[in-house]
Design a protein around this motif. Structure first.
Motif, PDB file in Angstrom:
ATOM      1  N   ALA A 119       0.827  -1.207   0.000  1.00  0.00           N
ATOM      2  CA  ALA A 119       0.000   0.000   0.000  1.00  0.00           C
ATOM      3  C   ALA A 119       0.860   1.256   0.000  1.00  0.00           C
ATOM      4  N   LYS A 120       0.354   2.289  -0.692  1.00  0.00           N
ATOM      5  CA  LYS A 120       0.944   3.629  -0.697  1.00  0.00           C
ATOM      6  C   LYS A 120       2.287   3.717  -1.419  1.00  0.00           C
ATOM      7  N   ARG A 121       2.600   2.672  -2.179  1.00  0.00           N
ATOM      8  CA  ARG A 121       3.745   2.722  -3.094  1.00  0.00           C
ATOM      9  C   ARG A 121       3.316   2.054  -4.391  1.00  0.00           C
ATOM     10  N   TYR A 122       3.988   2.423  -5.479  1.00  0.00           N
ATOM     11  CA  TYR A 122       3.578   1.874  -6.770  1.00  0.00           C
ATOM     12  C   TYR A 122       4.793   1.344  -7.519  1.00  0.00           C
ATOM     13  N   LEU A 123       4.785   0.049  -7.782  1.00  0.00           N
ATOM     14  CA  LEU A 123       5.812  -0.597  -8.582  1.00  0.00           C
ATOM     15  C   LEU A 123       5.144  -1.081  -9.869  1.00  0.00           C
ATOM     16  N   PRO A 124       5.428  -0.451 -11.008  1.00  0.00           N
ATOM     17  CA  PRO A 124       4.745  -0.792 -12.263  1.00  0.00           C
ATOM     18  C   PRO A 124       4.794  -2.273 -12.609  1.00  0.00           C
ATOM     19  N   SER A 125       5.892  -2.941 -12.308  1.00  0.00           N
ATOM     20  CA  SER A 125       6.019  -4.362 -12.648  1.00  0.00           C
ATOM     21  C   SER A 125       5.085  -5.242 -11.822  1.00  0.00           C
ATOM     22  N   TYR A 126       4.619  -4.703 -10.686  1.00  0.00           N
ATOM     23  CA  TYR A 126       3.731  -5.459  -9.802  1.00  0.00           C
ATOM     24  C   TYR A 126       2.492  -4.634  -9.484  1.00  0.00           C
ATOM     25  N   ALA A 127       1.973  -3.969 -10.512  1.00  0.00           N
ATOM     26  CA  ALA A 127       0.848  -3.049 -10.328  1.00  0.00           C
ATOM     27  C   ALA A 127      -0.372  -3.729  -9.714  1.00  0.00           C
ATOM     28  N   SER A 140     -10.902  -7.196  -0.968  1.00  0.00           N
ATOM     29  CA  SER A 140     -11.090  -8.203  -2.019  1.00  0.00           C
ATOM     30  C   SER A 140      -9.784  -8.928  -2.318  1.00  0.00           C
ATOM     31  N   PHE A 141      -8.688  -8.174  -2.329  1.00  0.00           N
ATOM     32  CA  PHE A 141      -7.385  -8.787  -2.598  1.00  0.00           C
ATOM     33  C   PHE A 141      -6.984  -9.736  -1.476  1.00  0.00           C
ATOM     34  N   LEU A 142      -7.193  -9.295  -0.238  1.00  0.00           N
ATOM     35  CA  LEU A 142      -6.736 -10.073   0.911  1.00  0.00           C
ATOM     36  C   LEU A 142      -7.634 -11.269   1.220  1.00  0.00           C
ATOM     37  N   SER A 143      -8.780 -11.328   0.547  1.00  0.00           N
ATOM     38  CA  SER A 143      -9.643 -12.491   0.702  1.00  0.00           C
ATOM     39  C   SER A 143      -9.025 -13.674  -0.034  1.00  0.00           C
ATOM     40  N   SER A 144      -9.665 -14.797   0.037  1.00  0.00           N
ATOM     41  CA  SER A 144      -9.108 -16.001  -0.569  1.00  0.00           C
ATOM     42  C   SER A 144      -8.969 -15.891  -2.088  1.00  0.00           C
ATOM     43  N   GLN A 145      -9.793 -15.018  -2.696  1.00  0.00           N
ATOM     44  CA  GLN A 145      -9.728 -14.891  -4.157  1.00  0.00           C
ATOM     45  C   GLN A 145      -8.490 -14.123  -4.616  1.00  0.00           C
ATOM     46  N   GLN A 146      -7.959 -13.246  -3.746  1.00  0.00           N
ATOM     47  CA  GLN A 146      -6.813 -12.401  -4.081  1.00  0.00           C
ATOM     48  C   GLN A 146      -7.012 -11.713  -5.437  1.00  0.00           C
ATOM     49  N   GLN A 147      -8.101 -10.971  -5.541  1.00  0.00           N
ATOM     50  CA  GLN A 147      -8.402 -10.258  -6.771  1.00  0.00           C
ATOM     51  C   GLN A 147      -7.367  -9.164  -7.022  1.00  0.00           C
ATOM     52  N   ALA A 148      -6.859  -9.102  -8.220  1.00  0.00           N
ATOM     53  CA  ALA A 148      -5.830  -8.132  -8.568  1.00  0.00           C
ATOM     54  C   ALA A 148      -6.373  -6.704  -8.456  1.00  0.00           C
ATOM     55  N   ILE A 149      -5.508  -5.783  -8.066  1.00  0.00           N
ATOM     56  CA  ILE A 149      -5.876  -4.371  -8.005  1.00  0.00           C
ATOM     57  C   ILE A 149      -5.975  -3.862  -9.436  1.00  0.00           C
ATOM     58  N   PRO A 150      -7.150  -3.384  -9.875  1.00  0.00           N
ATOM     59  CA  PRO A 150      -7.341  -3.078 -11.288  1.00  0.00           C
ATOM     60  C   PRO A 150      -6.822  -1.719 -11.731  1.00  0.00           C
ATOM     61  N   GLN A 191      -0.509  -5.781  -7.460  1.00  0.00           N
ATOM     62  CA  GLN A 191      -0.321  -5.991  -6.023  1.00  0.00           C
ATOM     63  C   GLN A 191      -0.089  -4.674  -5.292  1.00  0.00           C
ATOM     64  N   CYS A 192      -0.430  -3.554  -5.945  1.00  0.00           N
ATOM     65  CA  CYS A 192      -0.193  -2.236  -5.356  1.00  0.00           C
ATOM     66  C   CYS A 192      -1.512  -1.509  -5.128  1.00  0.00           C
ATOM     67  N   LEU A 193      -1.706  -1.032  -3.919  1.00  0.00           N
ATOM     68  CA  LEU A 193      -2.858  -0.206  -3.583  1.00  0.00           C
ATOM     69  C   LEU A 193      -2.341   1.223  -3.448  1.00  0.00           C
ATOM     70  N   HIS A 194      -2.585   2.024  -4.487  1.00  0.00           N
ATOM     71  CA  HIS A 194      -1.884   3.303  -4.580  1.00  0.00           C
ATOM     72  C   HIS A 194      -2.837   4.444  -4.912  1.00  0.00           C
ATOM     73  N   LEU A 195      -2.733   5.525  -4.135  1.00  0.00           N
ATOM     74  CA  LEU A 195      -3.437   6.763  -4.435  1.00  0.00           C
ATOM     75  C   LEU A 195      -2.450   7.696  -5.116  1.00  0.00           C
ATOM     76  N   ASP A 196      -2.736   8.062  -6.353  1.00  0.00           N
ATOM     77  CA  ASP A 196      -1.837   8.942  -7.106  1.00  0.00           C
ATOM     78  C   ASP A 196      -2.058  10.376  -6.650  1.00  0.00           C
ATOM     79  N   ILE A 197      -1.237  10.815  -5.704  1.00  0.00           N
ATOM     80  CA  ILE A 197      -1.398  12.141  -5.118  1.00  0.00           C
ATOM     81  C   ILE A 197      -1.045  13.240  -6.112  1.00  0.00           C
TER      82      ILE A 197
END
Length: 325
Positions: A144-152, A289-299, A154-160
């Motif tokens: 959270a709060k960081r953005y790595l493009p290669s692992y987008a 949603s991500f942390l649930s068993s489905q681990q839905q990707a951050i869109p 898995q990133c929860l990011h607010l573009d400030i």
């Protein structure tokens, strides 16, 4: 990236020995343990706890490694995640307060070694390449709060910076040439870097950055008050209201100005000033949603919503500028 084979070669032991030491499954002499630990450190090797725990341990989790539980996003997610874990009869693990890369790594490795399969991680200090390797090895790790493009995903990011772009664009359209942007210390570096990489409208006005004091009763810096700015943007949701009040007290009617604040709440038609609304609820739901068993990707990357609202004084000032609110 180094593998367990590289560690074994450098330590002068077998791969099986390295595996036993990492998994702590059987006794290994202290001398060999020391050699393996030195090799792991020298190679910057990250054990794949996720793969180990799929076969060795029952599922444990979820877990949160945060900077502060007072953060609105953290608090919102903590409440939702606690309810989710309780309904599944699973404990929720929580730790906060890392102040260095070494502490972040220690906290992260401790949880992963326990068998935590889904983990929310607010990383501030960890070097990007190392953080990326953790994310590659552990698909249940949400940063959270960081953005790595290669692992987008898995990133929860607010573009400030993009959120700020909305505010600056509006102020430039209103004719402002000097704008002061006020933010808290943790936002400062991201904004400073972002301003140098984005063109219009940031290059159409003279933008000054000002750090806010942590004290809400005296949060404005002297440079903010002495600047030639005709417009102010406060990116701190916590301090927007006191900043607005202090600007009115300090500048008064002699120096009219336009103000845009920010908020972690839902959009409010009764707000006193134009506001950037941060999507805290939506981000918390996506994390859940991500942390649930489905681990839905951050869109997507999240950004604020700008709602315009003006005081009578601001409307008069905008009319003098020739702008239409």
């Amino acid at each position: 990236m180094p593998t367990i084979i590289d560690v074994a070669k450098k330590a002068g032991v077998s791969v099986a020995t390295v595996s036993r030491i990492i998994n702590q499954t059987t006794f290994v002499s202290e001398a060999k343990v020391e050699k393996v630990n030195q090799a792991i450190k020298a190679l910057n090797f990250i054990p794949n706890y996720h793969a180990q725990n799929l076969t060795n341990n029952p599922k444990i989790g979820p877990a949160m490694i945060v900077q502060s539980i007072q953060d609105p996003l953290t608090a919102t997610l903590l409440k939702a995640l606690s309810a989710e874990a309780s309904s599944n009869s699973m404990p929720l693990h929580l730790v906060s307060g890392a102040h260095s890369e070494a502490q972040e790594i220690e906290m992260l490795e401790n949880y992963l070694s326990l068998g935590v399969q889904s983990l929310y991680f607010e990383s501030v200090y960890m070097e990007e390449a190392r953080l990326g390797e953790f994310m590659r090895l552990h698909p249940g790790l949400l940063v959270a709060k960081r953005y790595l493009p290669s692992y987008a995903k898995q990133c929860l990011h607010l573009d400030i910076v993009t959120s700020l772009w909305l505010a600056v664009k509006l102020l430039v359209e209103h004719g402002h040439k000097h704008i002061t942007v006020m933010c808290e210390a943790q936002q400062y570096c991201a904004i400073e870097q972002g301003l140098s990489h984005i063109d219009s409208p940031f290059q159409q006005a003279n933008i000054a950055l000002s750090r806010l004091s942590h004290d809400p009763n005296d949060c404005l810096s002297s440079d903010a008050l002495s600047s030639p700015a005709s417009a102010f943007v406060c990116l701190s949701a916590r301090l927007s209201w006191p900043v607005w009040q202090q600007l009115k007290e300090q500048l008064g009617c002699t120096n009219p100005f336009e103000f845009i604040g920010s908020s972690n709440n839902a959009a409010d038609s009764k707000a006193s000033y134009s506001t950037l609304y941060y999507p805290v609820q939506a981000m918390a739901q996506q994390a859940l949603s991500f942390l649930s068993s489905q681990q839905q990707a951050i869109p997507k990357v999240f950004m604020a919503q700008l709602q315009e609202r003006y005081s009578d004084q601001e409307l008069g000032y905008l009319s003098d500028l020739g702008a239409t609110a």
